[in-house]
Design a protein around this motif. Structure first.
Motif, short mmCIF file in Angstrom:
data_model
loop_
_atom_site.label_atom_id
_atom_site.label_comp_id
_atom_site.label_asym_id
_atom_site.label_seq_id
_atom_site.Cartn_x
_atom_site.Cartn_y
_atom_site.Cartn_z
N ALA A 66 0.85 -1.20 0.00
CA ALA A 66 0.00 0.00 0.00
C ALA A 66 0.88 1.24 0.00
N VAL A 67 0.65 2.13 -0.95
CA VAL A 67 1.49 3.31 -1.11
C VAL A 67 0.70 4.58 -0.73
N VAL A 68 1.27 5.33 0.19
CA VAL A 68 0.66 6.60 0.62
C VAL A 68 1.26 7.71 -0.21
N THR A 69 0.42 8.42 -0.94
CA THR A 69 0.93 9.47 -1.84
C THR A 69 0.44 10.87 -1.49
N HIS A 70 -0.61 10.97 -0.68
CA HIS A 70 -1.19 12.28 -0.34
C HIS A 70 -1.42 12.38 1.15
N HIS A 71 -1.46 13.63 1.66
CA HIS A 71 -1.68 13.78 3.09
C HIS A 71 -2.93 14.60 3.42
N ARG A 72 -3.80 14.76 2.43
CA ARG A 72 -5.03 15.49 2.73
C ARG A 72 -6.14 15.07 1.78
N LEU A 73 -7.38 15.15 2.26
CA LEU A 73 -8.54 14.93 1.41
C LEU A 73 -9.19 16.28 1.14
N GLY A 79 -20.23 15.64 -3.33
CA GLY A 79 -20.64 15.05 -2.06
C GLY A 79 -19.66 14.01 -1.55
N GLY A 80 -18.58 13.78 -2.30
CA GLY A 80 -17.59 12.81 -1.87
C GLY A 80 -16.26 13.49 -1.55
N LEU A 81 -15.24 12.67 -1.35
CA LEU A 81 -13.92 13.19 -1.04
C LEU A 81 -12.91 12.63 -2.03
N ARG A 82 -11.82 13.36 -2.20
CA ARG A 82 -10.73 12.86 -3.05
C ARG A 82 -9.41 13.36 -2.48
N PRO A 83 -8.30 12.71 -2.84
CA PRO A 83 -6.99 13.20 -2.38
C PRO A 83 -6.78 14.60 -2.93
N LEU A 89 2.55 14.12 -1.69
CA LEU A 89 3.83 14.01 -0.99
C LEU A 89 4.98 14.03 -1.98
N PRO A 92 6.65 9.49 -1.66
CA PRO A 92 5.59 8.63 -1.11
C PRO A 92 6.14 7.74 0.01
N LYS B 63 -9.57 15.48 7.35
CA LYS B 63 -9.04 15.89 6.05
C LYS B 63 -7.52 15.79 5.99
N CYS B 65 -5.00 13.60 6.50
CA CYS B 65 -4.71 12.20 6.81
C CYS B 65 -3.95 11.55 5.67
#
Lengths: 455, 455
Positions: A66-73, A79-83, A89, A92, B63, B65
């Motif tokens: 699992a790769v973490v590439t963003h630190h905020r939504l 009505g939804g969320l996205r990076p 980052l 990553p 947000k 995260c």
């Protein structure tokens, strides 16, 4: 015990399953500490450069992670969320598939002199590998484990340590989980990348497949070179440390289920059973409820003073359903208390491993006197049964023709063949055709190798 | 205790610090289980839609995260690694900042009838919030905690539970960590989003700042509505459950350091001290080594039979350095054993909280007879000292002019003002100008509110 989570390949470990894991942790953690190992906690996220540095060591699994590439939504406007694009980052991170590299990095800082050795670290944590085919407890994207990482001054100490931790696993898995294992060394091909030797304990599941229950690696100086774990030796010269690593995971819960379960459900070995004695109040007449529950509570208290884990099923379910629930959960001893038992001061109990034939009624005192022995007998019986099954399913052979015949006939268990056959090209074909692998070269018979289908 | 990790905002909890956390866990876990709470384990990753669903509840931190967007690495062709473009996830995941939503989702499946209630779940795990300004133990991107999530049939039970868990935290933090706290309710503005009431225990650090040591939320039916936790009630009608949630984290280790430390380092409250008695062999003459070490080992064994944690410093360091290390680590009782002590069968000990003035020499037996009492006395002394400090730093005021004067003068501690002043616009200005906040309305004085600078 567990259910699939709304996250691909992950599981929710339910309270009953988690209680088994807690018991396992408690037992094995004591042993770890007896060996002078210190628990610590290292970060969940690993910088990409750490993975790259050790890429040759982690070839097998490091890439599927699992790769973490963003630190905020941010809101996606629908009505939804996205990076959030601006929260990308620069470098990553990977969710740890193992903490080898980040612990090695700390060890390189913490070890300066031979006086800092041995350094023995362990952590109990979650890890993640993006598995394509998952199976509850046995292979899940996220799982819980302990990972031990030890560093030594000499090659001899590291080798001895790897074998000692294998012994610790054997004692734990055989003693607490009642799962007999074969201690062995992995063949060079099956060895952990970067290890000088990988030791394993292999168990046999009831369906005839093998399961690797724990591994212990002697990493020689390979890993210390990758992580720059250097120390000033007794002679004043700088040298690389010799390291080992060793781990067991929640897959042991899967091994427990597949070793001891029967058609009616689970059978819990008493030493790790969340509930060792399940008390079922048989309530027929409202007038009797109070005295039956009082008797049950008193019995539970009596068991608690013996250090035993008992539980009273006070749910609203019908008595036969309670009995059935107790059987399915694999509670080692089931106690039924009705009006008659209370009036006579007697306890009726049934062993889960032996079923209704073992039903007997004893005075409360006699029951409390023998219950510890009964639980030990259940533990031993479960181990003996599994041991017999294991022994009966190791078939010695001399040729690859026999090996092929064994797997062609879909026979359960292991074939034991001479290690010389490992290099025969025909063995490669057998592995591929029948989906089998070399499990280990038993320490007791180093010229042999066990081959089986495996989880 | 800890050091910064090579991952932004994260820490490595070193063995000594982690041992404190293990002791905390062991003590509080017993209490949790006495309350009928069951431990379980839920996935690390949360689907984005779960976060979106509860977005109004988690506005504060959801947000910022860590977002997982890929499941594979590939070579970047320059010796490094990068996320593989074709392994981009259709729906990203978030590393849990809290497990509220994923546990709520499971509760919605597990709760059908009033017979399934109360349902009390807890997990000990790591969580992650992408903090911009971090501080060791107090505010780190990743931290360890327990998060309890309980569901009830009635509003009354949920309210009682939220207060009961606050009491459990108070007993734990005051009793085990020797940190006095003020039990209170958060003002509506400081309340957890989505909660009907947020209860808190607030502590005072030695630098005069407040620290929220634990919180317990009565979520009413708000959270159950978001997660669809419904049950068929006793009257046959479907109803939403009433839920609570409650948590404490590794920030308590920070609180411990900042409450009890002095210029020489840490002072560990005996109940959570990794080492309660630190034995220092004073080795001057090689000939005496064996007998001194034998005496030390025997003393350690004697302490172990009392259930006490002792350690012998057998490192190669000089004696004064060993003493200093013991002081810095805050080991509650330091024992020095030299040749003279062995010959006379005596034990020389010093209390960390009182320093060299408390040095005394007793016979081995007398020492073992009183050591448990001495450790209790240290525990009580640390609590009493901190309690006195807390009491001396709650300044009652009647007007905002006084409030402003207090913070303008940079006075340490809390001002206690009437709650009526909360809605005065001048209070908003004071909060902003001096970086202070309403910490809580003490349960014992609900018409008052405590205001302070805080971590």
């Amino acid at each position: 015990m567990a259910e699939n989570a709304p996250v691909r390949g992950c599981m929710i470990i339910k309270p009953y399953g988690y209680a088994v894991w807690e018991n396992m942790q408690r037992i094995f953690d004591v042993r770890i500490k007896e060996e002078g190992v210190q628990n610590a906690y290292f970060p969940l996220l690993i910088p990409l450069e750490f993975i790259a540095r050790e890429a040759q060591h982690v070839e097998g699994f490091a890439k599927e992670c699992a790769v973490v590439t963003h630190h905020r939504l941010e809101s996606d406007g629908k009505g939804g969320l996205r990076p959030a694009a601006e929260a990308k980052l620069e470098e990553p991170f990977v969710i740890r598939p193992t903490s080898e590299t980040i612990i090695g990095d700390a060890m390189a800082r913490w070890v300066q002199s031979y006086r800092d050795l041995p350094l023995k670290l362990n952590q109990w944590c979650n890890v993640m590998r993006w598995e394509m085919r998952t199976r509850m407890f046995l292979r899940t994207s996220e799982f819980l484990w302990q990972e031990g990482h030890n560093a030594f001054e000499t090659a001899k100490e590291a080798r001895e340590d790897a074998l000692k931790m294998l012994d610790a696993y054997t004692d734990f898995v055989e003693g607490a989980l009642a799962i007999p294992v074969i201690k062995g060394e992995k063949t060079p091909e099956e060895r952990f990348p970067g290890a000088d030797a990988t030791y394993t304990i292999e168990a046999l599941m009831q369906d005839g497949k093998a399961l690797q229950a724990g591994t212990s690696h002697d990493l020689g100086q390979n890993f210390a070179k990758g992580c720059q774990i250097k120390f000033q030796g007794r002679d004043g010269k700088e040298e690389y440390a010799y390291t080992t690593s060793w781990g067991v995971s929640t897959r042991l819960i899967g091994a427990l289920i597949m070793t001891h379960g029967d058609d009616d459900g689970m059978i819990m070995p008493p030493r790790v059973a969340p509930v060792q004695v399940g008390i079922i109040p048989v309530l027929r007449d409202d007038a009797d409820q109070d005295k039956i529950l009082a008797f049950a509570k008193d019995l539970k208290a009596g068991l608690a003073t013996l250090g035993l884990r008992a539980d009273i099923d006070t749910s609203a379910a019908r008595t036969p359903d309670k009995m059935w629930a107790s059987i399915k959960k694999g509670i080692p001893v089931r106690v039924e208390i009705g009006s008659k038992e209370v009036d006579e001061g007697m306890v009726t109990s049934v062993r889960r491993d032996l079923g209704r034939d073992s039903k007997k009624t004893l005075s409360r005192d006699a029951f409390l006197n023998e219950i510890a022995d009964v639980l030990n007998a259940i533990q031993e019986n479960l181990f003996a049964r599994a041991q017999e099954r294991l022994k009966a399913h190791i078939v010695p052979v001399k040729t690859l023709v026999e090996v092929e015949a064994f797997f062609k006939a879909e026979k359960p268990g292991f074939v034991k063949m001479p290690t010389a056959l490992l290099s025969d090209p025909a063995f490669e074909a057998i592995k591929k055709d029948y989906g089998v692998s070399a499990r280990c070269m038993p320490l007791a018979e180093p010229d042999s190798v066990l081959v089986a289908r495996a989880y």
